[in-house]
Design a protein around this motif. Structure first.
Motif, short mmCIF file in Angstrom:
data_model
loop_
_atom_site.label_atom_id
_atom_site.label_comp_id
_atom_site.label_asym_id
_atom_site.label_seq_id
_atom_site.Cartn_x
_atom_site.Cartn_y
_atom_site.Cartn_z
N ARG A 153 16.15 6.46 5.80
CA ARG A 153 15.11 5.97 4.92
C ARG A 153 15.51 6.24 3.49
O ARG A 153 15.91 7.35 3.14
N GLY A 154 15.42 5.26 2.68
CA GLY A 154 15.66 5.41 1.25
C GLY A 154 14.46 4.92 0.47
O GLY A 154 13.80 3.96 0.87
N HIS A 155 14.18 5.58 -0.62
CA HIS A 155 13.02 5.25 -1.45
C HIS A 155 13.49 5.38 -2.89
O HIS A 155 14.02 6.41 -3.27
N ARG A 156 13.31 4.34 -3.66
CA ARG A 156 13.80 4.35 -5.03
C ARG A 156 12.70 3.90 -5.96
O ARG A 156 12.06 2.88 -5.72
N GLY A 157 12.49 4.64 -7.01
CA GLY A 157 11.49 4.27 -7.99
C GLY A 157 12.09 4.29 -9.38
O GLY A 157 12.93 5.12 -9.67
N ALA A 158 11.66 3.33 -10.20
CA ALA A 158 12.21 3.26 -11.55
C ALA A 158 11.24 2.57 -12.49
O ALA A 158 10.71 1.52 -12.17
N PRO A 159 11.05 3.17 -13.65
CA PRO A 159 10.32 2.44 -14.69
C PRO A 159 11.28 1.43 -15.32
O PRO A 159 12.48 1.71 -15.44
N PRO A 160 10.81 0.26 -15.68
CA PRO A 160 11.72 -0.72 -16.26
C PRO A 160 12.10 -0.35 -17.69
O PRO A 160 11.32 0.25 -18.42
N VAL A 161 13.31 -0.69 -18.06
CA VAL A 161 13.78 -0.54 -19.43
C VAL A 161 14.21 -1.93 -19.88
O VAL A 161 15.09 -2.53 -19.29
N HIS A 162 13.55 -2.45 -20.89
CA HIS A 162 13.79 -3.83 -21.29
C HIS A 162 14.23 -3.90 -22.74
O HIS A 162 13.95 -3.02 -23.54
N ASP A 163 14.88 -4.99 -23.06
CA ASP A 163 15.23 -5.26 -24.45
C ASP A 163 13.95 -5.44 -25.24
O ASP A 163 12.96 -5.96 -24.74
N ASP A 164 13.95 -5.01 -26.49
CA ASP A 164 12.77 -5.17 -27.34
C ASP A 164 12.38 -6.63 -27.50
O ASP A 164 11.23 -6.95 -27.76
N ALA A 165 13.32 -7.53 -27.38
CA ALA A 165 13.05 -8.95 -27.58
C ALA A 165 12.20 -9.54 -26.45
O ALA A 165 11.58 -10.57 -26.62
N VAL B 96 15.69 2.22 8.48
CA VAL B 96 16.54 1.86 9.61
C VAL B 96 16.17 2.77 10.77
O VAL B 96 15.91 3.96 10.58
N GLY B 97 16.17 2.22 11.97
CA GLY B 97 16.00 3.03 13.19
C GLY B 97 14.65 3.69 13.31
O GLY B 97 13.61 3.07 13.08
N CYS B 98 14.66 4.98 13.64
CA CYS B 98 13.42 5.70 13.95
C CYS B 98 12.48 5.84 12.76
O CYS B 98 11.32 6.19 12.94
N PHE B 99 12.94 5.53 11.55
CA PHE B 99 12.04 5.58 10.40
C PHE B 99 11.06 4.41 10.40
O PHE B 99 10.14 4.37 9.60
N ARG B 100 11.23 3.48 11.29
CA ARG B 100 10.25 2.40 11.44
C ARG B 100 9.01 2.90 12.20
O ARG B 100 7.99 2.23 12.19
N GLN B 101 9.12 4.07 12.84
CA GLN B 101 7.97 4.66 13.52
C GLN B 101 7.07 5.33 12.48
O GLN B 101 7.55 6.03 11.59
N LYS B 102 5.79 5.14 12.63
CA LYS B 102 4.83 5.61 11.65
C LYS B 102 4.93 7.10 11.38
O LYS B 102 4.90 7.54 10.23
N GLU B 103 5.07 7.92 12.43
CA GLU B 103 5.10 9.37 12.26
C GLU B 103 6.29 9.82 11.39
O GLU B 103 6.16 10.67 10.53
N THR B 104 7.44 9.24 11.65
CA THR B 104 8.64 9.61 10.90
C THR B 104 8.52 9.16 9.45
O THR B 104 8.89 9.88 8.52
N ARG B 105 7.98 7.97 9.25
CA ARG B 105 7.76 7.45 7.90
C ARG B 105 6.83 8.36 7.12
O ARG B 105 7.09 8.70 5.96
N LEU B 106 5.75 8.78 7.76
CA LEU B 106 4.78 9.64 7.08
C LEU B 106 5.37 11.01 6.74
O LEU B 106 5.08 11.57 5.69
N GLU B 107 6.20 11.55 7.63
CA GLU B 107 6.85 12.83 7.34
C GLU B 107 7.74 12.71 6.11
O GLU B 107 7.71 13.56 5.22
N PHE B 108 8.51 11.64 6.03
CA PHE B 108 9.37 11.42 4.87
C PHE B 108 8.54 11.32 3.59
O PHE B 108 8.83 11.98 2.59
N LEU B 109 7.49 10.52 3.63
CA LEU B 109 6.67 10.34 2.44
C LEU B 109 5.98 11.63 2.02
O LEU B 109 5.82 11.90 0.83
N SER B 110 5.60 12.45 2.98
CA SER B 110 4.98 13.73 2.62
C SER B 110 5.99 14.65 1.93
O SER B 110 5.66 15.38 1.01
#
Length: 125
Positions: free
Chosen positions: A74-86, A101-115
Motif C-alpha cells: 500500500r502506498g499513500h502520497r499527499g502533496a500540496p500543489p506548487v504552481h507558477d504565479d502566472a 495491491v494484494g491483501c491491502f484490498r481487504q478492509k481490515e488491512t487498509r484500516l490498519e495502514f491508515l491508522s
C-alpha cells in the motif's frame, strides 16, 4: 506489516511545475523482505523523473511487487500543489494518491495502514 512513513519527495511534473509531498509505504512480506531504508531511496529514484503524481505512486508499487512479491502493498502520497504565479489555482488544496495491491484490498488491512499513517506526531497526510 512493514511500514516506511513520511518519506519526503520532490518531483517535477511533466508540465514542469514542481510538487512536494510525503509518501507512506507499507507491505506485508511473503518470504522476502526489503530494508526499510531502501523504500525512501526507491521513492527518490522515481521522483527524479518527470512525473505525474498518480504514476509515481503506481511505479513504487510495481517496483516493490516485482522485487519481493509481498502478500500486499500500500502506498499513500499527499502533496500540496506548487504552481507558477502566472496560473490561477485554488489555494489551500492538496492532492492524495493511493495504490493498493494484494491483501491491502481487504478492509481490515487498509484500516490498519491508515491508522498508522494518521497517528499523531508521525507526519501523517
Amino acid at each position: 506489516m512493514s511500514s516506511s512513513k513520511t518519506s519526503r519527495c520532490f518531483a517535477l511534473r511533466t508540465s514542469h511545475a514542481a510538487f512536494f509531498g510525503k509518501v507512506h509505504v507499507a507491505y506485508i512480506p511473503k518470504g522476502k523482505v526489503i530494508g526499510l531504508s531502501k523504500i525512501p531511496r526507491l521513492v527518490e529514484v522515481f521522483a527524479r523523473r518527470l512525473q505525474i503524481q498518480e504514476r509515481l505512486t503506481r511505479q513504487i508499487a510495481d517496483a516493490i511487487q516485482d522485487a519481493i512479491a509481498p502478500q500486499g502493498w500500500r502506498g499513500h502520497r499527499g502533496a500540496p500543489p506548487v504552481h507558477d504565479d502566472a496560473r490561477i489555482e485554488k489555494q489551500h488544496s492538496s492532492t492524495v494518491t493511493s495504490a493498493m495491491v494484494g491483501c491491502f484490498r481487504q478492509k481490515e488491512t487498509r484500516l490498519e495502514f491508515l491508522s498508522l499513517v494518521r497517528q499523531p506526531g508521525t507526519g501523517g497526510v
